[in-house]
Design an enzyme around this catalytic site. Structure first.
Site: not given
Ligand code: S3P
Length: 450
Positions: A29, A101, A174, A176, A327, A354
């Site tokens: 991240s 993602g 989330s 993200q 995760d 996921k």
């Molecule tokens: C992440 C957020 C999480 C996590 C992903 C990394 C990030 O996803 O599952 O592996 O770096 O912001 P979500 O935002 O969909 O929960």
């Protein structure tokens, strides 16, 4: 097929005690964010300990396509010469984010408030994942997006020419989505406000402040209210990336379930928004200790020591903890299979979107290994069989999902009979040294033919 080559079937045999030091790679991240914010700043950002997993390499390539100068100096040392907030150039070709993602969602957010157009795609896993959670909020800034049925990739985003700041309540927990909105808000005038009912990982907020953005966080009855002043000048930063707690989870959990093990996992980021697994493992009675607690580069860091214990018990994981270990549910469900009693994981429906449907992938694979599992849309329950009590003797589908592949290979280390995965290739997205590292601790991983 793996995302980047032919499938790599792999089998994990019951291991002797795992011993030694597990130096896991940099945080995924934080690595994505370091490259993206470096690309938006003025001057040279130097990064140490960047994860050289495929997900992050794909983000580095994307940042070059948007005009930043990104250089790999080897051994995790990188530099980024940014183009400044609002300085992204229009890419000449499609942006392929591979399996990531995080990569695609953060980059879509970032470019959505610049007057450029970009088309995004990814591997079969990423092309099946929902993107409306991003296209809805970037639409409020004035961006348009055109994707496949159900808001799937490939997708073209036409960035807003005159972006408006937004106030956005994140509808699903989330990081993200939160991060995509904040990154979009960077190039909108005025204040962009993001509200999250449940706290998710806060690396974007921490790093934005480090780069000099004017950002404040307030805890209110509505949740965490994050206010960002748009159009700042971000100044280049030196960043040291801590080791990834989500990768540390694999050697830690392996040591907890393989009889006689004692493994030290040094330098692990222990940001409270990421530490839910370790809290849960301790509640289960795991022998997991923290040594040398310190702060590095604005993130709390510890050395973790994990030792086998035959006294691990099933627990109920409180749903409000889910975001801080989102995760880690696949590997927790493996530990749960070797615990005494039931482990109940509720409030986990985000696992269904996921890299794979992780509830289904874990349930089917654990059942094939002889473990009783119950599930519904939002819940996974694993009936533990006690230390060493999982029959194994199955091949699990990895479904282009690194964490599913690693989880079943760890399960094989303590099961009666070997456990295989049909494709260990995706592990390279987040933990490219997994195989060598686990073998150096004593794991018996063998590449197999189909
Ligand atoms: C992440 C957020 C999480 C996590 C992903 C990394 C990030 O996803 O599952 O592996 O770096 O912001 P979500 O935002 O969909 O929960």
């Amino acid at each position: 097929m793996s995302a980047h080559g032919p499938a790599i079937p792999m089998t994990s045999h019951r291991a002797k005690p795992l011993q030694g030091i597990a130096e896991v790679p940099g945080d995924k991240s934080i690595s994505h964010r370091a490259l993206i914010l470096g690309a938006l700043s003025i001057g040279e950002t130097r990064i140490k300990g960047l994860l050289d997993g495929q997900d992050v390499l794909d983000t580095a390539r994307a940042m070059r396509a948007f005009g930043a100068e990104v250089t790999d100096h080897g051994q995790g040392n990188w530099s980024v010469h940014g183009v400044g907030v609002g300085g992204f150039a229009e890419p000449e070709d499609v942006i392929d984010c591979g399996n990531s993602g995080t990569g695609v969602r953060l980059i879509m957010g970032t470019m959505s408030t610049s007057p450029i157009t970009a088309t995004f795609t990814g591997d079969a896993s990423l092309r099946s994942r929902p993107m409306r959670r991003i296209t809805d909020p970037i639409g409020l800034f004035g961006a348009a997006s055109y994707g496949r049925e159900g808001g799937r990739l490939p997708m073209t985003v036409v960035g807003a020419k005159s972006p408006m700041p937004v106030r956005y309540v994140v509808p699903v927990p989330s990081a993200q989505v939160k991060s995509a909105v904040l990154l979009a808000g960077l190039n909108a005038p005025g204040e962009t406000v993001v509200i999250e009912a449940e706290a998710t990982r806060d690396h974007t907020e921490r790093m934005l402040k480090g780069f000099g953005a004017d950002l404040s966080v307030e805890q209110t009855a509505e949740g965490r209210v994050i206010t960002l002043k748009g159009q700042p000048e971000l100044r280049a930063l030196d960043i040291e990336v801590p080791r990834d707690p989500s990768s540390a989870a694999f050697p830690v959990c392996a040591a907890l379930i393989v009889e006689g093990s004692d493994v030290l996992v040094p330098g692990i980021g222990l940001n409270p928004t990421r530490s839910g697994l370790f809290i849960t493992l301790r509640e289960m009675g795991a022998d997991l200790s923290y040594e040398n607690e310190r702060e590095e580069g604005g993130e709390p860091v510890v050395d973790m020591r994990a030792r086998f214990s035959s006294a691990i018990k099933g627990v109920e994981v409180p749903p409000e903890r889910a975001a801080s270990m989102i995760d880690e549910f696949p590997i927790l469900s493996v530990v749960a299979a070797f615990a005494e009693g039931r482990t109940v994981m509720r409030g986990v429906k985000e696992l269904r979107v996921k890299e794979s449907d992780r509830i289904d992938a874990m349930a089917r694979g654990l059942e094939a290994c002889g473990v009783m599992v119950e599930e519904d849309e939002d819940t996974l329950i694993v009936h533990g069989m006690g230390a060493g009590g999982v029959p194994g003797g199955a091949c699990a589908e990895a479904r282009l999902d690194h964490r599913i592949a690693m989880s079943f290979l760890i399960a094989g280390m303590a099961s009666e009979r070997p456990v295989s995965v049909d494709d260990a290739g995706p592990i390279a997205t987040s933990f490219p040294i997994f195989e060598g590292l686990m073998v150096s601790l004593g794991a018996k991983l063998k590449r197999t033919d189909g």
